[in-house]
Design a protein around this motif. Sequence first.
Motif, PDB file in Angstrom:
ATOM      1  N   ARG A 214       0.848  -1.185   0.000  1.00  0.00           N
ATOM      2  CA  ARG A 214       0.000   0.000   0.000  1.00  0.00           C
ATOM      3  C   ARG A 214       0.895   1.250   0.000  1.00  0.00           C
ATOM      4  O   ARG A 214       1.843   1.335   0.758  1.00  0.00           O
ATOM      5  CB  ARG A 214      -0.910   0.004   1.231  1.00  0.00           C
ATOM      6  CG  ARG A 214      -1.951   1.114   1.249  1.00  0.00           C
ATOM      7  CD  ARG A 214      -2.893   0.897   2.425  1.00  0.00           C
ATOM      8  NE  ARG A 214      -3.970   1.871   2.435  1.00  0.00           N
ATOM      9  CZ  ARG A 214      -3.945   3.023   3.077  1.00  0.00           C
ATOM     10  NH1 ARG A 214      -2.865   3.348   3.800  1.00  0.00           N
ATOM     11  NH2 ARG A 214      -4.973   3.847   3.048  1.00  0.00           N
ATOM     12  N   GLY A 215       0.564   2.174  -0.874  1.00  0.00           N
ATOM     13  CA  GLY A 215       1.403   3.368  -1.003  1.00  0.00           C
ATOM     14  C   GLY A 215       2.581   3.183  -1.930  1.00  0.00           C
ATOM     15  O   GLY A 215       3.412   4.088  -2.081  1.00  0.00           O
ATOM     16  N   GLY A 216       2.654   2.024  -2.589  1.00  0.00           N
ATOM     17  CA  GLY A 216       3.791   1.734  -3.468  1.00  0.00           C
ATOM     18  C   GLY A 216       3.910   2.706  -4.620  1.00  0.00           C
ATOM     19  O   GLY A 216       5.022   3.100  -4.998  1.00  0.00           O
ATOM     20  N   PHE A 217       2.771   3.115  -5.167  1.00  0.00           N
ATOM     21  CA  PHE A 217       2.821   4.054  -6.289  1.00  0.00           C
ATOM     22  C   PHE A 217       3.385   5.405  -5.855  1.00  0.00           C
ATOM     23  O   PHE A 217       4.240   5.991  -6.529  1.00  0.00           O
ATOM     24  CB  PHE A 217       1.434   4.231  -6.905  1.00  0.00           C
ATOM     25  CG  PHE A 217       1.359   5.347  -7.905  1.00  0.00           C
ATOM     26  CD1 PHE A 217       2.107   5.308  -9.068  1.00  0.00           C
ATOM     27  CD2 PHE A 217       0.551   6.453  -7.673  1.00  0.00           C
ATOM     28  CE1 PHE A 217       2.055   6.354  -9.993  1.00  0.00           C
ATOM     29  CE2 PHE A 217       0.486   7.492  -8.583  1.00  0.00           C
ATOM     30  CZ  PHE A 217       1.238   7.447  -9.749  1.00  0.00           C
ATOM     31  N   PHE A 218       2.944   5.906  -4.700  1.00  0.00           N
ATOM     32  CA  PHE A 218       3.476   7.182  -4.220  1.00  0.00           C
ATOM     33  C   PHE A 218       4.977   7.095  -3.934  1.00  0.00           C
ATOM     34  O   PHE A 218       5.720   8.074  -4.114  1.00  0.00           O
ATOM     35  CB  PHE A 218       2.726   7.651  -2.972  1.00  0.00           C
ATOM     36  CG  PHE A 218       1.398   8.305  -3.272  1.00  0.00           C
ATOM     37  CD1 PHE A 218       1.269   9.188  -4.330  1.00  0.00           C
ATOM     38  CD2 PHE A 218       0.278   8.023  -2.507  1.00  0.00           C
ATOM     39  CE1 PHE A 218       0.049   9.801  -4.620  1.00  0.00           C
ATOM     40  CE2 PHE A 218      -0.941   8.621  -2.784  1.00  0.00           C
ATOM     41  CZ  PHE A 218      -1.052   9.517  -3.847  1.00  0.00           C
TER      42      PHE A 218
END
Length: 875
Positions: free
Chosen positions: A64-68
């Motif tokens: 979770r939050g990997g894209f950011f």
Amino acid sequence: MKIVEIKVLKGPNYWSVRRTKLIQMKLDLEDKEQMPTNAIAGFRERLENMMPSLIEHRCSEGTRGGFFKRVDEGTWMGHVIEHIALEIQTLAGMDTGFGRTRTTGKEGEYYVVFSYMEEDAGVFAAKAAVRIAHALIFEEPYTLEEDIQLLREIREDTRLGPSTGCIVEEAAKRGIPFIRLNKHSLVQLGYGIHQKRIRATIASTTGNIAVDIACDKEETKNLLEAAEIPVPKGNVVRTEEGLKEAIDRIGYPIVIKPVDGNHGKGNTTNISNWDQAIKALEAAKHYGRSAIVEKYITGYDFRVLVIDYKFICAALRTPASVTGDGSATINELIERTNLDPRRGYGHEKVLTQITIDQFTQKMLDEKGYTLDTIPPKGELVLLKPTANLSTGGTSTDVTDEVHPANIMMCERIAKIIGLDICGIDIMATDLRTPVTENGGAILEVNAAPGFRMHIDPSAGLPRNVAEPVVDMLFPKGSTGIIPIIAITGTNGKTTTTRLTAHITKTAGYKVGYTTSDGVYIQNQLMMKGDCTGPVSSQFVLKDPTVDFAVLECARGGILKSGLAFQHCDVAIVTNISADHIGLGGIDSMEQMAKVKQVVPETVFKHGYAILNADDDLVYQMKDDLTCNIALFSMDEKNPRIISHTKSGGYAAVLENGYITIMKGTWKIRVVKVAEVPVTYGGKALHNIMNCLPAVLSTYFWRNIAIEDIRLALQTFVPSAAQTPGRLNMFEFKHFKFLVDFAHNPAGLELLCDFVGKMEGTPKVGIISGTGDRRDEDIKELGRISGRSFDEIIIRQDKNLRGRTAEEIVQFLVEGINETKPKDIPITIIYKEKDAIMHAYHHAQPGSLITIMCDVVTEALDLIKALKEKEDAEYA
């Protein structure tokens, strides 16, 4: 940044075989190629503020939050646009999450690929994502909610409704393929001769007379009344005089509705005075000349669903309403009700948001209320005259409460009307007791009843009402499919397709097949031109007379739209050679092999991929496949063949002058090559090669015997009728014309090998180069021609595909001159027709003239006309 092109992929494709609905956008970042996200001040913060839900995108980080995290580290704008396009679809109620961003090989240019649920919404998302990214880069204001609402509206305009959609989903779960036949709700389930159709919840099994009766409320009422089914008293009226007579007989309260209405349109209930009755008559007559006036039955509104004449479920329906709390206005209560997370736009959620329309205003007017009225605590304020879910109503499943007598009555009603998918509207105090005893009545019988209230009730158990529909259409677990043999590769596809189709036709099947020169249904030409893409494949699969499909699948269709089918039974890959390299983002033979591999990857696990063991790139495909593997080879001693057959695999080989099937230590000699006309006594090696997979692919069908295969091969004659543009020989009195569609170096090499074995001197070649091929490929055509022909005529294709005629001629001549075996006469005549006529008028006795034709039909028609003229002269 600019969008170069957008492609909508609708089937198994280069990017994914399993994810069939993808947008492929070619994006030129221009100067933004030098601006990764970590080089743009404040970009991450602006992106997160606009779409905080992107935190759920795990990206390649897998968390979770990997894209950011990728944005913080620095990623390119194409990757960001991919994620924006996915997220705005999700925010609009289309939860989808597959994406890829890859370079095209040109600096600053990328393929941005992402999944979609509705095609038009996917295209909109692609364009909007670029606009959003631009606004974020330059800190420009942007109203995201406007895009989200537009996406919702596009979704509702284009998606299948919940009723049709749930039937399609149930069919898909069982492996039943489907094709949407229009932009509305007409859908084909299954293929060819086994297909069934649905439109909303009307099926191809539903009788037309039954639908007509159900749509005529008066006729329905008369039939039910005659069968002692309780119905409200009423009359059909057209005028105010007739309305007054009906009211005098029935008495208030009454209901007025169109005779031919549906879904509650034009209905007015609980009418208690003349003014209301006049307005209701006008409303009903918007939908037809006549209206039905009935006694208003008090009670609750129930819908009972009967499918295949069996009771399935029942629901209690409540119109859109709000309950007063003594402090909030009606408008505030509506806004509060719409905040329920179960309510959404259109059909996106279990419940639909309540809108204020003329029906709402009318109902409030009748109570002396306005939107600013504060109703007393506990008062139920109805906002719509009908209980339709699409107008904000709710439903409660009451299936388990229905009395057996009511079940029997409803099944009987469906039989009386003749509707195999039947919605019955009942007004009664409850369904726990027989309607005949509690004063209830049957209000309507509906064709095409909505399923949404049953699959997603507001309260109670959801019911899989699509299951009995699919059971009815496809009993005993049938899947509605027909056999599909799909054929791909660089050369030999069309001849292999025609051979395979001829074998299956000889065995008694009604065959539909696609080729590079047209679509054929039972050997009748239905469409002309290059028909090797998904539209042509669907044409065959939609035909209700076809029980066997043989589909040629070329590179162009796979790259442009994907395949038309999710699965096939047998896939053949003929070969991979250097043709079309440098087009469509395919810059190497390995990439081309990946394109062609899409076809065998669609084979059912129990099916067969038939691969060329003499071609390294084709043979390597076996490592990525989950189906059975079969091989073919021109050399029975090929180590790959020996190893494969020793382990129990099937193979087709050229063996001791025979086309032979091998498995383990045994062989089936199908036919002598010399007895197969298309091989010209064994001289046409490439056609022997084409016979091998055709034989093997049909051998796997129990209904096709070796005798059928042998007879088909012996009767398949290389002619303009059976194989247009493929080794078509025309024998004139003093010379011969050979017509072939060879259009790449590998194909021309095989053609020239055949020409070299044929009698005829001098050998004249009419050649051309294709403009969108690489320089080296055009030169190679010249080299092969220089080695093979005694005289060369260079012509041009109608479509030069981005080059000048002079450029193409120059490369061909360079290639010819590189061979330098002798001084070869070269004549340049640009038009194909003029080149043919020149060769005809200057033909030397005994010569063999070979033409690499462009427009096959035109070349064949011209040569046939010349032949007929000569025959007439010498008759």
